[in-house]
Design an enzyme around this catalytic site. Structure first.
Site, mmCIF file in Angstrom:
data_model
loop_
_atom_site.group_PDB
_atom_site.id
_atom_site.type_symbol
_atom_site.label_atom_id
_atom_site.label_comp_id
_atom_site.label_asym_id
_atom_site.label_seq_id
_atom_site.Cartn_x
_atom_site.Cartn_y
_atom_site.Cartn_z
ATOM 1 N N LYS A 113 0.555 -1.417 0.598
ATOM 2 C CA LYS A 113 0.027 0.135 0.063
ATOM 3 C C LYS A 113 0.754 1.258 0.249
ATOM 4 O O LYS A 113 0.694 1.899 -0.549
ATOM 5 C CB LYS A 113 -1.284 -0.007 1.277
ATOM 6 C CG LYS A 113 -2.431 -0.957 1.308
ATOM 7 C CD LYS A 113 -2.777 -0.400 2.648
ATOM 8 C CE LYS A 113 -2.230 -1.025 3.620
ATOM 9 N NZ LYS A 113 -1.558 -2.567 3.761
ATOM 10 N N ARG A 127 -9.768 3.033 8.959
ATOM 11 C CA ARG A 127 -9.368 1.837 9.007
ATOM 12 C C ARG A 127 -10.129 0.472 10.344
ATOM 13 O O ARG A 127 -10.483 -0.943 10.001
ATOM 14 C CB ARG A 127 -8.225 1.561 10.267
ATOM 15 C CG ARG A 127 -6.833 1.643 9.678
ATOM 16 C CD ARG A 127 -5.579 1.368 11.365
ATOM 17 N NE ARG A 127 -4.746 2.150 10.938
ATOM 18 C CZ ARG A 127 -3.405 1.571 10.897
ATOM 19 N NH1 ARG A 127 -3.468 -0.063 9.849
ATOM 20 N NH2 ARG A 127 -2.124 1.716 9.635
ATOM 21 N N ARG A 156 11.664 -10.373 4.995
ATOM 22 C CA ARG A 156 12.241 -8.733 4.752
ATOM 23 C C ARG A 156 13.300 -9.440 5.615
ATOM 24 O O ARG A 156 13.473 -9.915 7.318
ATOM 25 C CB ARG A 156 11.536 -8.057 5.529
ATOM 26 C CG ARG A 156 10.733 -7.887 4.376
ATOM 27 C CD ARG A 156 10.397 -6.010 4.256
ATOM 28 N NE ARG A 156 9.317 -6.430 6.021
ATOM 29 C CZ ARG A 156 8.196 -5.343 5.875
ATOM 30 N NH1 ARG A 156 7.051 -4.746 4.918
ATOM 31 N NH2 ARG A 156 7.274 -5.502 7.116
ATOM 32 N N ARG A 175 13.668 -8.171 11.930
ATOM 33 C CA ARG A 175 12.509 -7.290 13.025
ATOM 34 C C ARG A 175 11.632 -8.345 14.071
ATOM 35 O O ARG A 175 10.899 -9.436 13.138
ATOM 36 C CB ARG A 175 12.185 -5.847 12.422
ATOM 37 C CG ARG A 175 12.487 -6.001 11.622
ATOM 38 C CD ARG A 175 12.303 -3.573 11.955
ATOM 39 N NE ARG A 175 10.841 -4.785 11.062
ATOM 40 C CZ ARG A 175 9.747 -3.561 10.485
ATOM 41 N NH1 ARG A 175 10.013 -2.057 11.211
ATOM 42 N NH2 ARG A 175 8.396 -3.709 10.067
ATOM 43 N N ARG A 181 -1.040 -10.411 12.698
ATOM 44 C CA ARG A 181 -1.491 -8.681 12.384
ATOM 45 C C ARG A 181 -3.293 -8.943 10.946
ATOM 46 O O ARG A 181 -3.485 -8.072 10.920
ATOM 47 C CB ARG A 181 -0.137 -8.184 11.529
ATOM 48 C CG ARG A 181 0.672 -7.259 12.662
ATOM 49 C CD ARG A 181 2.036 -7.090 12.027
ATOM 50 N NE ARG A 181 2.340 -6.162 10.563
ATOM 51 C CZ ARG A 181 3.059 -5.747 10.081
ATOM 52 N NH1 ARG A 181 4.064 -6.543 9.773
ATOM 53 N NH2 ARG A 181 2.476 -4.674 9.323
#
Length: 217
Positions: A13, A88, A127, A161, A172
């Protein structure tokens, strides 16, 4: 043109919002940037948000809505804007509609970036960040470093992370499905939603988005 961009974590996004806003010559408005800007400028809203975040709390809807409304009222947003990360939930979506109606405005389009859940987990969990410079980002599959665990740019150590771990990503996603995804049906009932597959190179996803916008396709 007034646009809302929605999609799960890892859908791209932020990247698409910046590219589309540039193509359309409208401001890219993200809640994260709004929070940081208000905190940096020391506004009343910023001080309240900073206090909440410092204590580990969630920013209440009314503060998020107030910041978004203030930003949308600025001169550069009068010809349109692209919202990223807001609304949201259904409550924020209804508040946005009410705020726009009060200004004699309405949304023109809602772009729903669609990515399968397993791909989202692969994108985020793969990542790796550089400890020396967080701007140096790699991916174990899509953009691997020349030497495993070592940043190509500065030689710093690469790490994953905690927020990028697969179990965290799935949590999430669960929050997204419960809180944010319902706004897609809310806007679909208004005839505003175009769903776009984000399983493509960045320029192709941008092209697909531009193709479905009213008056541009």
């Amino acid at each position: 043109m007034r646009i809302v961009l929605v999609g799960p974590p890892g859908a791209g996004k932020g990247t698409q919002a910046a590219l589309l806003a540039e193509q359309l010559s409208i401001p890219h408005i993200s809640t994260g940037n709004l929070f940081r800007a208000n905190i940096s400028e020391g506004t009343e809203l910023g001080r309240r948000v900073e206090s909440i975040l410092r204590e580990g709390g969630l920013v209440p809807d009314e503060l998020t809505i107030a910041m978004a409304a203030e930003r949308m009222a600025q001169e550069d947003a009068q010809g349109g804007f692209l919202l990223d990360g807001f609304p949201r939930n259904i409550g924020q979506a209804k508040a946005l509609d009410a705020s726009l109606a009060e200004a004699g405005q309405k949304l023109d389009a809602v772009l729903d970036l669609e990515v399968p859940e397993d791909e989202v987990v692969k994108r985020i969990a793969g990542r790796r960040m550089c400890r020396r410079d967080s701007a140096h980002v790699f991916h174990v599959e899509y953009n691997p470093p020349r030497r495993e665990g070592v940043c190509d740019v500065c030689g710093g150590e690469l790490y994953q992370r905690d927020d990028d771990r697969a179990e965290t990503v799935r949590k999430r996603l669960a929050v997204y499905h419960e809180e944010t995804e319902p706004i897609i049906d809310y806007y679909r009932a208004q005839g505003l939603v175009s769903t776009i597959s984000a399983l493509a190179p960045v320029p192709e996803v941008t092209r697909r988005a531009l193709a479905v916008l009213p008056g541009l396709g």
